[in-house]
Design an enzyme around this catalytic site. Structure first.
Site, PDB file in Angstrom:
ATOM      1  N   GLU A 151      -0.262  11.773  17.250  1.00  0.00           N
ATOM      2  CA  GLU A 151      -0.938  13.066  17.189  1.00  0.00           C
ATOM      3  C   GLU A 151      -2.135  13.019  16.237  1.00  0.00           C
ATOM      4  O   GLU A 151      -3.206  13.586  16.520  1.00  0.00           O
ATOM      5  CB  GLU A 151       0.055  14.147  16.748  1.00  0.00           C
ATOM      6  N   SER A 183       2.425   6.965   2.220  1.00  0.00           N
ATOM      7  CA  SER A 183       3.347   7.990   2.714  1.00  0.00           C
ATOM      8  C   SER A 183       4.370   8.417   1.663  1.00  0.00           C
ATOM      9  O   SER A 183       4.759   7.636   0.788  1.00  0.00           O
ATOM     10  CB  SER A 183       4.102   7.481   3.950  1.00  0.00           C
ATOM     11  N   SER A 217       0.293   8.713  13.040  1.00  0.00           N
ATOM     12  CA  SER A 217       1.069   8.979  14.251  1.00  0.00           C
ATOM     13  C   SER A 217       0.142   9.192  15.447  1.00  0.00           C
ATOM     14  O   SER A 217      -1.078   9.339  15.296  1.00  0.00           O
ATOM     15  CB  SER A 217       1.933  10.228  14.043  1.00  0.00           C
ATOM     16  N   SER A 234       5.622  -0.865   3.362  1.00  0.00           N
ATOM     17  CA  SER A 234       5.872  -2.191   3.937  1.00  0.00           C
ATOM     18  C   SER A 234       5.677  -3.279   2.881  1.00  0.00           C
ATOM     19  O   SER A 234       4.675  -3.289   2.164  1.00  0.00           O
ATOM     20  CB  SER A 234       4.912  -2.452   5.106  1.00  0.00           C
ATOM     21  N   GLN A 263       0.855  -1.194   0.000  1.00  0.00           N
ATOM     22  CA  GLN A 263       0.000   0.000   0.000  1.00  0.00           C
ATOM     23  C   GLN A 263       0.886   1.236   0.000  1.00  0.00           C
ATOM     24  O   GLN A 263       1.661   1.447   0.940  1.00  0.00           O
ATOM     25  CB  GLN A 263      -0.869  -0.028   1.252  1.00  0.00           C
ATOM     26  N   GLU A 310      -7.010  -0.452   8.378  1.00  0.00           N
ATOM     27  CA  GLU A 310      -5.607  -0.601   8.756  1.00  0.00           C
ATOM     28  C   GLU A 310      -5.427  -0.465  10.267  1.00  0.00           C
ATOM     29  O   GLU A 310      -4.738  -1.278  10.903  1.00  0.00           O
ATOM     30  CB  GLU A 310      -4.750   0.442   8.032  1.00  0.00           C
TER      31      GLU A 310
END
Length: 409
Positions: free
Chosen positions: A375, A138, A373, A170, A135, A253
């Site tokens: 945050e 990023s 993340s 990944s 996938q 995910e």
């Protein structure tokens, strides 16, 4: 939510337990898999990928793979049975981490947005793990802010030409297929100018470069795309509708990552007992706190599985599972290393189960970044679960080509 087995579930559990006992790997391989939660296994990465695919094929042929999927594509429409089977698998359940992206992220996107013919062609091979998928989300300049991706797809006759770079992908070094989120319109706000596609990894112009981690593993990759042609029929969702596809995928995910995060308080309890630290009041209190949180995580996963079984998709609540579990893994690994003193960070020639917590510590930051993340997840929980006021994001209102960027150099 009911945590007790129904009569049907109890019968399934009994049958699954007997099948696993009769079909599992040999004793030596099973022993090697015990340290897999923190990559603490003497088996090389390629062997682990092979074992994951082989075990999944055995499950698939017996009707035990992708149990949450529709039956027409190899599943049983039964999310609750998937959790039960994983409980019975023991160390073998950890092999699922190699196939989560393939089956429960890319597979989820295809189930929701692919054409009927594409589903018939692609999903059976995914269900058996005959094909591995990755996938591509990023980018170097768009990690936590996924909507800021700059990989560009330009229309051409019959499809699109993609140029750009993805990072932290990944399994790209093992994959035959990929899904990718790209920008197709610069003149609209960033969330509205995205589109999702899928393509084969052997398409001309695709180049993969593994990223070595401090743990010694290289499961993440950079992917460079130079004039990669993708037919328009390999688009998932509408042109400009990629953000909706991405959000649906991210919910799956976070659910999948949260469900497979192995916080392993039992292994930590064994360690503190062996060192004699369990006699201290503060250690016992800390262990009790982690064990309570682990049970809370399991209850949250069970609640999400119940929702799926009732026909609902994973929602923003999945952020809680991934957030709490990711923090716990790093906290527990750091605590274990402190207990082991200098022995905890020793680097042997090969990984062993004795270094489970060291490897958990090394891989912890990657697990906390994957799927959003801390945050980002806190914002998701605040805004989409608790209903708090939205954070002001001026760049979300501007056309993407007018968003200020930092100068290079």
């Amino acid at each position: 939510m009911n945590l007790e087995d129904t009569p049907e579930e109890a019968a399934f559990r009994s049958g699954a337990r007997a099948w696993i006992a009769a079909n599992r790997f040999d004793d030596a391989t099973m022993e090697s898999l015990k340290g897999l939660a923190g990559n603490g296994t003497p088996l090389p990465g390629n062997d682990l990928w092979r074992l994951a695919c082989e075990w999944n094929a055995r499950k698939h042929d017996a009707g035990y793979a992708v149990l949450t999927w529709p039956s027409e594509f190899g599943g049983r429409d039964a999310p609750n049975l998937g959790a039960i089977f994983a409980e019975e698998e023991g160390p073998l359940a950890r092999l699922q981490s190699f196939l989560v992206i393939t089956q429960f992220m890319c597979g989820a996107s295809l189930l929701a947005f692919a054409s009927p013919e594409q589903k018939r062609q692609l999903l059976p091979r995914i269900a058996r793990a005959d094909d591995i998928w990755c996938q591509m989300f990023s980018e170097p300049g768009a990690g936590s802010d996924l909507a800021a991706v700059r990989t560009w797809a330009e229309r051409t006759e019959g499809g699109w030409v993609i140029n750009g770079q993805k990072v932290w992908t990944s399994g790209a070094h093992q994959a035959q297929w990929a899904t990718i989120l790209v920008r197709t319109d610069l003149s609209v706000p960033k969330h509205k100018g995205l589109t999702m596609f899928f393509f084969r990894m052997d398409t001309p112009g695709v180049r993969v470069r593994p990223i070595a981690l401090m743990s010694g593993e290289a499961e993440f990759n950079e992917v460079f795309l130079d004039d990669v042609f993708v037919p328009d029929e390999q688009r998932l969702g509408e042109v400009g509708g990629g953000w909706n596809v991405a959000v649906a995928t991210l919910n799956s995910e976070r659910m999948a990552i949260g469900a497979i995060l192995d916080v392993d308080s039992a292994a930590l309890l064994e360690l503190v007992s062996s060192t004699g630290a369990i006699s201290r009041d503060d250690v016992r209190q800390q262990m009790a706190d982690w064990m309570i949180r682990e049970q809370g995580l399991r209850a949250c996963v069970a609640r999400q599985l119940t929702a799926i079984a009732e026909g609902r998709s994973p929602g923003p609540e999945t952020a809680t599972i991934k957030l709490v579990g990711g923090v716990m893994i790093e906290e527990m690994a750091s605590y274990a290393l402190d207990l082991q003193a200098c022995r905890g960070l020793a680097l042997p020639e090969h990984h062993t189960s004795d270094h489970l917590f060291r490897d958990m510590f090394y891989f912890g930051p990657a697990q906390r970044a994957a799927g959003g993340s801390d945050e980002v997840l806190k914002n998701v929980i605040a805004e989409r679960v608790l209903g708090l006021p939205l954070e002001d994001r001026p760049d979300s209102r501007l056309p993407f080509n007018q968003v200020p960027t930092a100068p290079r150099g």
